[in-house]
Design a protein around this motif. Structure first.
Motif, PDB file in Angstrom:
ATOM      1  N   GLY A 222       0.793  -1.215   0.000  1.00  0.00           N
ATOM      2  CA  GLY A 222       0.000   0.000   0.000  1.00  0.00           C
ATOM      3  C   GLY A 222       0.825   1.263   0.000  1.00  0.00           C
ATOM      4  N   THR A 223       2.116   1.152   0.292  1.00  0.00           N
ATOM      5  CA  THR A 223       2.986   2.331   0.315  1.00  0.00           C
ATOM      6  C   THR A 223       2.983   3.053  -1.015  1.00  0.00           C
ATOM      7  OG1 THR A 223       4.407   1.222   1.927  1.00  0.00           O
ATOM      8  CG2 THR A 223       5.347   3.104   0.781  1.00  0.00           C
ATOM      9  N   PHE A 224       2.892   2.307  -2.109  1.00  0.00           N
ATOM     10  CA  PHE A 224       3.008   2.924  -3.438  1.00  0.00           C
ATOM     11  C   PHE A 224       1.707   2.808  -4.229  1.00  0.00           C
ATOM     12  CE2 PHE A 224       7.247   1.832  -2.004  1.00  0.00           C
ATOM     13  CZ  PHE A 224       7.891   3.049  -2.149  1.00  0.00           C
ATOM     14  N   GLN A 225       0.594   2.766  -3.518  1.00  0.00           N
ATOM     15  CA  GLN A 225      -0.714   2.821  -4.157  1.00  0.00           C
ATOM     16  C   GLN A 225      -1.268   4.246  -4.074  1.00  0.00           C
ATOM     17  OE1 GLN A 225      -2.039   0.203  -5.791  1.00  0.00           O
ATOM     18  NE2 GLN A 225      -0.192  -0.967  -5.253  1.00  0.00           N
ATOM     19  N   ASN A 226      -2.139   4.598  -5.010  1.00  0.00           N
ATOM     20  CA  ASN A 226      -2.790   5.915  -5.019  1.00  0.00           C
ATOM     21  C   ASN A 226      -1.759   7.041  -4.952  1.00  0.00           C
ATOM     22  OD1 ASN A 226      -5.400   4.648  -4.949  1.00  0.00           O
ATOM     23  ND2 ASN A 226      -5.096   4.356  -2.743  1.00  0.00           N
ATOM     24  N   MET A 227      -0.757   6.940  -5.811  1.00  0.00           N
ATOM     25  CA  MET A 227       0.345   7.898  -5.796  1.00  0.00           C
ATOM     26  C   MET A 227       0.038   9.098  -6.678  1.00  0.00           C
ATOM     27  SD  MET A 227       2.617   6.611  -3.796  1.00  0.00           S
ATOM     28  CE  MET A 227       4.142   7.439  -4.233  1.00  0.00           C
ATOM     29  N   THR A 228       0.565  10.230  -6.271  1.00  0.00           N
ATOM     30  CA  THR A 228       0.634  11.417  -7.116  1.00  0.00           C
ATOM     31  C   THR A 228       2.112  11.724  -7.332  1.00  0.00           C
ATOM     32  OG1 THR A 228       0.706  12.974  -5.269  1.00  0.00           O
ATOM     33  CG2 THR A 228      -1.477  12.301  -6.075  1.00  0.00           C
ATOM     34  N   PRO A 229       2.463  12.476  -8.365  1.00  0.00           N
ATOM     35  CA  PRO A 229       3.885  12.789  -8.568  1.00  0.00           C
ATOM     36  C   PRO A 229       4.528  13.457  -7.358  1.00  0.00           C
ATOM     37  CG  PRO A 229       2.627  13.310 -10.544  1.00  0.00           C
ATOM     38  CD  PRO A 229       1.623  12.958  -9.490  1.00  0.00           C
ATOM     39  N   ASP A 230       3.798  14.377  -6.707  1.00  0.00           N
ATOM     40  CA  ASP A 230       4.373  15.061  -5.547  1.00  0.00           C
ATOM     41  C   ASP A 230       4.577  14.098  -4.385  1.00  0.00           C
ATOM     42  OD1 ASP A 230       4.489  17.448  -6.877  1.00  0.00           O
ATOM     43  OD2 ASP A 230       2.684  18.291  -5.949  1.00  0.00           O
ATOM     44  N   LEU A 231       3.598  13.209  -4.144  1.00  0.00           N
ATOM     45  CA  LEU A 231       3.726  12.264  -3.037  1.00  0.00           C
ATOM     46  C   LEU A 231       4.843  11.262  -3.308  1.00  0.00           C
ATOM     47  CD1 LEU A 231       2.794  11.206  -0.335  1.00  0.00           C
ATOM     48  CD2 LEU A 231       1.000   9.899  -1.516  1.00  0.00           C
ATOM     49  N   GLU A 232       4.949  10.814  -4.553  1.00  0.00           N
ATOM     50  CA  GLU A 232       6.031   9.893  -4.904  1.00  0.00           C
ATOM     51  C   GLU A 232       7.392  10.535  -4.646  1.00  0.00           C
ATOM     52  OE1 GLU A 232       7.444   7.123  -8.704  1.00  0.00           O
ATOM     53  OE2 GLU A 232       5.574   8.260  -8.784  1.00  0.00           O
ATOM     54  N   LYS A 233       7.525  11.787  -4.996  1.00  0.00           N
ATOM     55  CA  LYS A 233       8.777  12.508  -4.758  1.00  0.00           C
ATOM     56  C   LYS A 233       9.035  12.676  -3.262  1.00  0.00           C
ATOM     57  CE  LYS A 233      11.098  16.882  -5.881  1.00  0.00           C
ATOM     58  NZ  LYS A 233      10.960  18.188  -6.598  1.00  0.00           N
ATOM     59  N   THR A 234       7.990  12.979  -2.506  1.00  0.00           N
ATOM     60  CA  THR A 234       8.134  13.166  -1.057  1.00  0.00           C
ATOM     61  C   THR A 234       8.562  11.878  -0.374  1.00  0.00           C
ATOM     62  OG1 THR A 234       6.515  14.958  -1.005  1.00  0.00           O
ATOM     63  CG2 THR A 234       6.906  13.788   1.058  1.00  0.00           C
ATOM     64  N   LEU A 235       7.919  10.760  -0.729  1.00  0.00           N
ATOM     65  CA  LEU A 235       8.261   9.481  -0.112  1.00  0.00           C
ATOM     66  C   LEU A 235       9.670   9.050  -0.496  1.00  0.00           C
ATOM     67  CD1 LEU A 235       4.931   7.465  -0.385  1.00  0.00           C
ATOM     68  CD2 LEU A 235       5.954   8.454   1.659  1.00  0.00           C
ATOM     69  N   GLN A 236      10.044   9.286  -1.747  1.00  0.00           N
ATOM     70  CA  GLN A 236      11.406   8.932  -2.157  1.00  0.00           C
ATOM     71  C   GLN A 236      12.426   9.727  -1.340  1.00  0.00           C
ATOM     72  OE1 GLN A 236      12.719   6.668  -5.140  1.00  0.00           O
ATOM     73  NE2 GLN A 236      13.944   6.796  -3.266  1.00  0.00           N
ATOM     74  N   GLN A 237      12.180  11.014  -1.167  1.00  0.00           N
ATOM     75  CA  GLN A 237      13.121  11.832  -0.407  1.00  0.00           C
ATOM     76  C   GLN A 237      13.182  11.397   1.047  1.00  0.00           C
ATOM     77  OE1 GLN A 237      15.169  14.253  -1.856  1.00  0.00           O
ATOM     78  NE2 GLN A 237      16.178  13.883   0.107  1.00  0.00           N
ATOM     79  N   ASN A 238      12.042  11.073   1.632  1.00  0.00           N
ATOM     80  CA  ASN A 238      12.033  10.596   3.014  1.00  0.00           C
ATOM     81  C   ASN A 238      12.801   9.291   3.144  1.00  0.00           C
ATOM     82  OD1 ASN A 238      10.374   8.779   5.222  1.00  0.00           O
ATOM     83  ND2 ASN A 238      10.596  10.911   5.861  1.00  0.00           N
ATOM     84  N   GLY A 239      12.616   8.391   2.176  1.00  0.00           N
ATOM     85  CA  GLY A 239      13.363   7.134   2.199  1.00  0.00           C
ATOM     86  C   GLY A 239      14.856   7.358   2.087  1.00  0.00           C
ATOM     87  N   LEU A 240      15.279   8.238   1.187  1.00  0.00           N
ATOM     88  CA  LEU A 240      16.704   8.523   1.026  1.00  0.00           C
ATOM     89  C   LEU A 240      17.275   9.173   2.278  1.00  0.00           C
ATOM     90  CD1 LEU A 240      16.672   9.860  -2.640  1.00  0.00           C
ATOM     91  CD2 LEU A 240      17.542   7.645  -1.860  1.00  0.00           C
ATOM     92  N   ASP A 241      16.516  10.086   2.888  1.00  0.00           N
ATOM     93  CA  ASP A 241      16.985  10.728   4.116  1.00  0.00           C
ATOM     94  C   ASP A 241      17.159   9.704   5.235  1.00  0.00           C
ATOM     95  OD1 ASP A 241      16.954  13.185   2.856  1.00  0.00           O
ATOM     96  OD2 ASP A 241      15.058  13.841   3.763  1.00  0.00           O
ATOM     97  N   GLN A 242      16.173   8.811   5.383  1.00  0.00           N
ATOM     98  CA  GLN A 242      16.278   7.787   6.433  1.00  0.00           C
ATOM     99  C   GLN A 242      17.431   6.827   6.149  1.00  0.00           C
ATOM    100  OE1 GLN A 242      13.014   6.122   8.539  1.00  0.00           O
ATOM    101  NE2 GLN A 242      11.500   7.198   7.303  1.00  0.00           N
ATOM    102  N   LEU A 243      17.634   6.500   4.879  1.00  0.00           N
ATOM    103  CA  LEU A 243      18.734   5.616   4.509  1.00  0.00           C
ATOM    104  C   LEU A 243      20.074   6.244   4.864  1.00  0.00           C
ATOM    105  CD1 LEU A 243      19.720   3.041   2.964  1.00  0.00           C
ATOM    106  CD2 LEU A 243      19.765   4.482   0.915  1.00  0.00           C
ATOM    107  N   ARG A 244      20.258   7.516   4.510  1.00  0.00           N
ATOM    108  CA  ARG A 244      21.532   8.185   4.799  1.00  0.00           C
ATOM    109  C   ARG A 244      21.773   8.255   6.302  1.00  0.00           C
ATOM    110  NH1 ARG A 244      19.262  12.289   1.277  1.00  0.00           N
ATOM    111  NH2 ARG A 244      19.769  11.807  -0.902  1.00  0.00           N
ATOM    112  N   GLU A 245      20.742   8.602   7.070  1.00  0.00           N
ATOM    113  CA  GLU A 245      20.905   8.678   8.524  1.00  0.00           C
ATOM    114  C   GLU A 245      21.207   7.301   9.104  1.00  0.00           C
ATOM    115  OE1 GLU A 245      17.729  10.742  10.476  1.00  0.00           O
ATOM    116  OE2 GLU A 245      17.950  12.545   9.255  1.00  0.00           O
ATOM    117  N   MET A 246      20.541   6.270   8.597  1.00  0.00           N
ATOM    118  CA  MET A 246      20.788   4.909   9.069  1.00  0.00           C
ATOM    119  C   MET A 246      22.236   4.507   8.826  1.00  0.00           C
ATOM    120  SD  MET A 246      18.853   1.364   7.944  1.00  0.00           S
ATOM    121  CE  MET A 246      19.477   1.335   6.250  1.00  0.00           C
TER     122      MET A 246
END
Length: 688
Positions: free
Chosen positions: A381-405
């Protein structure tokens, strides 16, 4: 004030080398404070009593941090904004220092104020640490200060895990430790070290440090010390460089030393990296110490290799925050309890669905568990009902969490792989692109560790799954539980995966039995059946590099189908939420043992022990293991103990040994084989 170089370095420090890690242990502030912080800095715990209220309340109540409100009566189902505050006395040394407050984790969004001044925030990243801005404009050294937090654990779309997609406890609060860091103005900042075996029994390392010298002409110097012996190793630095980036400097070096002790889950040897920032006149400006290990974990020849030797691994996953007395705000004693219990289960390999408490990884470093650490991206469900802005936001959040991890955890020798996401439907184009982007970023930030994605979308057209891009395949499969079908159906599916993704090892990253739907009542015998039957099938395939049973414990989750309040849970484990063992616990312990069989026979005073190590999963060479026999007499009293160190045992080796006992009233002899770390791998009894 600064110390001279001679007092710190002796003859073992090397100039121009870099350093790594965490701050020194908490320091008691002196009654008559110094005017400047000591060279080690001050690390002052801010755990303990805080005031707390939810957004709808006016009255404050006293709580103990680390804290989550999700285990408080009446607040178990409260998801929203809450407030924390406390008064603390800042040490006078903070007047001439670089001062920060570090929160190891707050779930999931925090806004921080000090004496009414906004000093930091951390949004949508609930499992990684963060620090406030430098506090000189708000802090009152030598006086009382008021620290306030606004915390939000609402389910939202703009972060990972997205909204309600994940299946674990979304416990709000300051649920991990907090500390005040008081550093000299000139100090060492971020650091990292990688150390790996060479081909001659030594170690090579690369180290990088950032530091600020406040305009002074200074170098970073280091020494490396064996923690078990206190021996400082003789280093050879082969090259180095300094870079200057505005007010921040960076140093990077490579080096080596001989006669290194390698880190292994059965031999978790650790080193301390002690580093000092030293001025040209020999004054030590700042000093820190970090823990690391020398090891190499790699994907090679269709399997895993640890320090150049093939290992086939087995373990179990623990879902943190599941004891309803603590939730995610787990005390050290409970963390140690659970992980010691996992080692007793012969767990040497685990994965986790989100970034973990430092105390978890420190324990795994010191006692030997390999960890696949993950970004908390869960669910199709993470990647269902996506909009371009939401897809970009989630990608950035994932990358930020990855870098911090990666930045915060790469120095742990127990962390051997990065997990990029979990059960996202890896054949859905937005999800697959997210995973590929995460993979590229992980390789850029840490090229030394393999990466994977825990997939549950390999049942059909496995070649189309984003798993094919990873260093190894991680497959969550629940044939006989979430997935209909038998062990034979599972094996047919596995054969398809092996053919579709050739050459890469496969880890069964989840398997087991969940009593999570009305048609699947709890019955531990079904958990045992799945475990035994599927292990037998999976061991037939050479590219199975690891098995991770799901899971260690029944676990608290906001979508739990059993229990209510703080006891809302999934029934999935070999222990319950309080740690009480089910019959499946002993079955998993036997299945995960590297000793496949062990028998003991007693004839008179002659005890004969025989057995064999596993040739398949879990299969690895047993080095430094001990065979122990304890004689029990009348009243079940231990009266004699015999021990012998076993020779090195490769996978599939025979075990044979005899003891002549001297006790006269022998009723029973309990025989077990122990790891070098003291944990038992298999136990058997003999009776007269």
């Amino acid at each position: 004030m600064g110390e001279t170089r001679r007092r710190f370095l002796g003859t073992q420090i090397l100039a121009g080398t870099a350093v790594l890690g965490a701050a020194s242990p908490a320091t008691v502030v002196a009654a008559v404070p110094a005017t400047t912080p000591p060279v080690d800095g001050l690390d002052v715990s801010l755990d303990g009593e805080w005031e707390f209220r939810t957004d709808g309340e006016t009255a404050w109540r006293t709580v103990t941090v680390p804290h989550t409100w999700q285990v408080m009566d009446g607040l178990e189902n409260y998801y929203g904004v809450a407030h924390y505050r406390r008064t603390f006395r800042a040490p006078a040394e903070a007047a001439n220092a670089d001062v920060h407050i570090e929160f190891e984790s707050v779930f999931h969004t925090a806004e921080v104020k000090l004496n009414g001044v906004a000093v930091g925030e951390h949004r949508g990243k609930g499992y990684t640490a963060f620090q406030t801005h430098e506090l000189s404009r708000a802090l009152k050294p030598g006086a009382d200060n008021v620290l306030e937090l606004r915390v939000d654990n609402s389910f939202i779309d703009e972060m990972l895990p997205r909204s309600h997609s994940s299946d674990w406890a979304h416990d709000g609060g300051i649920y991990r430790p907090v500390r005040l860091l008081v550093l000299p103005k000139a100090h060492i900042g971020g650091v990292q070290i990688d150390a790996w075996p060479d081909n001659a029994g030594g170690a090579q390392f690369s180290a990088n440090a950032s530091f600020t010298s406040q305009g002074q002409d200074a170098d970073v110097e280091l020494r490396i010390v064996e923690q078990e012996t206190g021996r400082a190793v003789q280093l050879s630095v082969t090259n180095g460089m300094h870079q200057f980036m505005g007010l921040a400097e960076a140093a990077g070096f490579r080096g080596s030393w001989e006669n290194a002790r390698y880190w292994h889950f059965d031999h978790p040897h650790l080193y301390s990296l002690e580093a000092a920032l030293v001025s040209k006149n020999g004054t030590i400006l700042h000093r820190i110490s970090r823990t690391f290990g020398v090891r190499k974990f790699e994907v090679k020849d269709g399997g895993f290799q640890l320090n150049g030797e093939r290992v086939r691994l087995m373990g179990v996953e623990r879902m943190a925050g599941s004891n309803p007395d603590y939730g995610m705000a787990e005390p050290s004693e409970w963390i140690e309890h659970d992980h010691a219990d996992m080692k007793n289960l012969n767990c040497v390999f685990t994965r986790v669905h989100w970034q973990q408490d430092r105390r978890v990884l420190d324990w795994c470093d010191r006692h030997g568990i390999l960890v696949q650490l993950e970004v908390p991206t869960w669910g199709g469900g993470t990647f269902q009902n996506m909009t371009p802005d939401l897809e970009k936001t989630l990608q950035q959040n994932g990358l930020d969490q990855l870098r911090e991890m990666i930045e915060q955890n790469r120095d742990h020798p127990s962390v051997v792989a990065w997990g990029l996401c979990n059960e996202i439907d890896g054949q859905n184009p937005p999800a697959a692109q997210f995973a590929r982007n995460m993979l590229a970023e992980a390789k850029k930030f840490d090229p030394t560790r393999p990466c994977t994605y825990a997939s549950n979308s390999l049942e059909k057209t496995p070649a189309k799954d984003v798993s094919a891009f990873m260093d190894y395949v991680s497959w969550n499969q629940y044939y006989g539980s979430w997935n209909k079908g038998t062990s034979a159906d599972m094996e047919n599916n596995l054969v398809e995966i092996l053919a579709a993704i050739p050459g890469k090892p496969v880890v069964i990253s989840e398997y087991g039995y969940c009593a999570c739907t009305p048609d699947r009542p709890e019955g531990d015998e079904l958990r045992i059946k799945v475990l035994r039957e599927q292990d037998a099938v999976l061991r037939r395939h050479d590219r199975i590099a690891g098995l991770i049973f799901f899971c260690y414990n029944d676990y608290r989750t906001h979508i739990g189908d059993r229990g209510q309040g703080a006891l809302k849970q999934r029934v999935h484990g070999v222990v319950d939420v309080y740690g009480h063992r089910k019959p499946s616990y002993e079955v998993l312990r036997d299945e995960a043992s590297p000793v496949e069989t062990l028998t003991a026979t007693l004839a008179g005073n002659e005890l004969k022990v025989a057995g064999r190590t596993r040739a398949t999963v879990p299969g690895y060479t047993l080095r430094g293991y001990t065979l122990e026999a304890v004689v029990y007499g009348q009243g079940n009293i231990p009266v004699e103990r015999r021990r012998v160190r076993l020779p090195d045992l490769a996978p599939g080796s025979a075990i044979a040994h005899g003891f002549t006992l001297t006790a006269r009233d022998t009723a029973e002899v309990r025989v077990e084989i122990r790891r070098p770390t003291g944990f038992s791998v298999r136990t058997v009894s003999a009776h007269k």
